[in-house]
Design a protein around this motif. Structure first.
Motif, mmCIF file in Angstrom:
data_model
loop_
_atom_site.group_PDB
_atom_site.id
_atom_site.type_symbol
_atom_site.label_atom_id
_atom_site.label_comp_id
_atom_site.label_asym_id
_atom_site.label_seq_id
_atom_site.Cartn_x
_atom_site.Cartn_y
_atom_site.Cartn_z
ATOM 1 N N ALA A 142 0.825 -1.202 0.000
ATOM 2 C CA ALA A 142 0.000 0.000 0.000
ATOM 3 C C ALA A 142 0.861 1.255 0.000
ATOM 4 C CB ALA A 142 -0.938 0.005 1.195
ATOM 5 N N SER A 143 2.004 1.222 0.702
ATOM 6 C CA SER A 143 2.849 2.415 0.750
ATOM 7 C C SER A 143 3.468 2.714 -0.611
ATOM 8 C CB SER A 143 3.936 2.255 1.812
ATOM 9 O OG SER A 143 4.875 1.278 1.413
ATOM 10 N N MET A 144 3.611 1.696 -1.440
ATOM 11 C CA MET A 144 4.180 1.911 -2.768
ATOM 12 C C MET A 144 3.132 2.401 -3.756
ATOM 13 S SD MET A 144 6.940 -1.149 -3.114
ATOM 14 C CE MET A 144 7.454 -0.532 -4.705
ATOM 15 N N ALA A 145 1.865 2.461 -3.361
ATOM 16 C CA ALA A 145 0.802 2.879 -4.261
ATOM 17 C C ALA A 145 0.692 4.398 -4.365
ATOM 18 C CB ALA A 145 -0.533 2.293 -3.812
ATOM 19 N N TRP A 146 1.494 5.132 -3.591
ATOM 20 C CA TRP A 146 1.439 6.588 -3.640
ATOM 21 C C TRP A 146 2.174 7.101 -4.866
ATOM 22 C CZ3 TRP A 146 -1.483 9.459 -0.458
ATOM 23 C CH2 TRP A 146 -1.998 8.824 0.671
ATOM 24 N N VAL A 147 1.557 8.081 -5.548
ATOM 25 C CA VAL A 147 2.184 8.710 -6.708
ATOM 26 C C VAL A 147 2.126 10.229 -6.537
ATOM 27 C CG1 VAL A 147 1.641 6.814 -8.299
ATOM 28 C CG2 VAL A 147 0.034 8.706 -8.050
ATOM 29 N N GLN A 148 3.070 10.907 -7.156
ATOM 30 C CA GLN A 148 3.073 12.374 -7.168
ATOM 31 C C GLN A 148 2.429 12.842 -8.456
ATOM 32 O OE1 GLN A 148 6.719 14.522 -6.310
ATOM 33 N NE2 GLN A 148 7.583 12.641 -5.460
ATOM 34 N N VAL A 149 1.546 13.821 -8.355
ATOM 35 C CA VAL A 149 0.892 14.386 -9.541
ATOM 36 C C VAL A 149 1.199 15.873 -9.603
ATOM 37 C CG1 VAL A 149 -1.315 14.805 -10.691
ATOM 38 C CG2 VAL A 149 -0.920 12.632 -9.507
ATOM 39 N N CYS A 207 -7.188 18.758 -7.371
ATOM 40 C CA CYS A 207 -6.404 19.654 -8.229
ATOM 41 C C CYS A 207 -7.220 20.835 -8.743
ATOM 42 C CB CYS A 207 -5.805 18.876 -9.401
ATOM 43 S SG CYS A 207 -4.612 17.614 -8.894
ATOM 44 N N GLY A 208 -8.528 20.851 -8.463
ATOM 45 C CA GLY A 208 -9.370 21.984 -8.824
ATOM 46 C C GLY A 208 -9.881 21.982 -10.252
ATOM 47 N N TYR A 209 -10.085 20.806 -10.816
ATOM 48 C CA TYR A 209 -10.574 20.719 -12.198
ATOM 49 C C TYR A 209 -11.948 20.061 -12.274
ATOM 50 C CZ TYR A 209 -5.913 22.127 -13.620
ATOM 51 O OH TYR A 209 -4.750 22.833 -13.794
ATOM 52 N N THR A 210 -12.814 20.323 -11.317
ATOM 53 C CA THR A 210 -14.144 19.699 -11.309
ATOM 54 C C THR A 210 -15.015 20.193 -12.461
ATOM 55 O OG1 THR A 210 -14.899 21.347 -9.715
ATOM 56 C CG2 THR A 210 -14.167 19.232 -8.832
ATOM 57 N N PHE A 232 -10.110 7.363 -8.343
ATOM 58 C CA PHE A 232 -8.840 8.051 -8.489
ATOM 59 C C PHE A 232 -9.008 9.296 -9.363
ATOM 60 C CE2 PHE A 232 -4.637 8.721 -10.379
ATOM 61 C CZ PHE A 232 -3.848 8.760 -9.237
ATOM 62 N N CYS A 233 -9.704 9.165 -10.480
ATOM 63 C CA CYS A 233 -9.923 10.310 -11.375
ATOM 64 C C CYS A 233 -10.782 11.382 -10.704
ATOM 65 C CB CYS A 233 -10.551 9.846 -12.690
ATOM 66 S SG CYS A 233 -9.394 8.925 -13.733
ATOM 67 N N ASP A 234 -11.783 10.960 -9.944
ATOM 68 C CA ASP A 234 -12.595 11.928 -9.194
ATOM 69 C C ASP A 234 -11.728 12.690 -8.196
ATOM 70 O OD1 ASP A 234 -14.898 11.200 -10.543
ATOM 71 O OD2 ASP A 234 -15.666 9.922 -8.917
ATOM 72 N N ALA A 235 -10.837 11.986 -7.501
ATOM 73 C CA ALA A 235 -9.945 12.631 -6.536
ATOM 74 C C ALA A 235 -8.988 13.601 -7.243
ATOM 75 C CB ALA A 235 -9.158 11.582 -5.759
ATOM 76 N N LEU A 236 -8.481 13.219 -8.421
ATOM 77 C CA LEU A 236 -7.616 14.113 -9.189
ATOM 78 C C LEU A 236 -8.344 15.416 -9.504
ATOM 79 C CD1 LEU A 236 -5.934 11.740 -11.809
ATOM 80 C CD2 LEU A 236 -4.788 12.960 -9.960
ATOM 81 N N LEU A 257 0.320 14.420 -3.543
ATOM 82 C CA LEU A 257 0.438 12.971 -3.442
ATOM 83 C C LEU A 257 -0.950 12.349 -3.517
ATOM 84 C CD1 LEU A 257 3.016 12.433 -0.564
ATOM 85 C CD2 LEU A 257 3.335 11.947 -2.984
ATOM 86 N N PHE A 258 -1.051 11.236 -4.227
ATOM 87 C CA PHE A 258 -2.304 10.506 -4.343
ATOM 88 C C PHE A 258 -2.046 9.028 -4.095
ATOM 89 C CE2 PHE A 258 -3.246 14.284 -6.735
ATOM 90 C CZ PHE A 258 -4.591 14.512 -6.514
ATOM 91 N N ASN A 259 -2.994 8.379 -3.448
ATOM 92 C CA ASN A 259 -2.944 6.943 -3.243
ATOM 93 C C ASN A 259 -3.637 6.297 -4.446
ATOM 94 O OD1 ASN A 259 -3.126 4.303 -2.445
ATOM 95 N ND2 ASN A 259 -4.024 4.733 -0.456
ATOM 96 N N SER A 260 -2.886 5.532 -5.227
ATOM 97 C CA SER A 260 -3.453 4.916 -6.428
ATOM 98 C C SER A 260 -4.073 3.549 -6.149
ATOM 99 C CB SER A 260 -2.379 4.794 -7.513
ATOM 100 O OG SER A 260 -1.332 3.935 -7.088
ATOM 101 N N ASP A 261 -4.080 3.128 -4.891
ATOM 102 C CA ASP A 261 -4.663 1.843 -4.542
ATOM 103 C C ASP A 261 -6.173 1.994 -4.356
ATOM 104 O OD1 ASP A 261 -4.783 -0.856 -3.982
ATOM 105 O OD2 ASP A 261 -4.386 -0.588 -1.841
#
Length: 125
Positions: A12-19, A46-49, A38-42, A28-32
């Motif tokens: 799980a700790s390796m599932a983090w990515v930087q965007v 990030c303010g692109y709703t 994940f796309c909704d969280a992005l 940082l986002f958890n891709s797990d």
């Protein structure tokens, strides 16, 4: 002997990515999680709703991660961690459909302006 829970937390700790997005910002986002979540969280973080185009991520080589290509039905079952390399750095982009029907990725990240403290001191003096 390694307990199963220890292996799970390491994975799980390796599932983090930087965007990277906007003007030199990074989150940082958890891709797990499921691709749709994940796309909704992005979009939210990030303010692109309000963005009408589909979004995706560009990897370090400029290739698409493939979030936007996941079919709608799969987006609710497929995990983003299957498409993204843990601890990777990605750039947020929108997928723009051209008049000929092709799709192009347009980055939503701008390189930050270099800071020049010497120039600011000159402007004030």
């Amino acid at each position: 002997f390694v307990p199963a829970s220890a292996g799970a937390s390491a994975a799980a700790s390796m599932a983090w990515v930087q965007v990277r997005y906007s003007q030199g910002l990074t989150l940082l986002f958890n891709s797990d999680c499921k691709v749709a979540s994940f796309c909704d969280a992005l979009r939210d973080r990030c303010g692109y709703t309000d963005l009408s185009e589909a979004i995706d991520l560009l990897n370090a080589d400029g290739g698409l991660a493939g979030l936007g290509a996941v079919a709608e039905g799969e987006a609710t079952s497929r995990r983003a961690s299957e498409l993204l390399k843990g601890r990777g750095v990605y750039t947020l982009c929108k997928l723009v459909v051209a008049e000929d029907g092709s799709t192009e990725a347009e980055s939503l990240w701008e390189e930050p302006e270099p800071e020049h403290p010497d120039h600011e001191a000159e402007d004030q003096g």
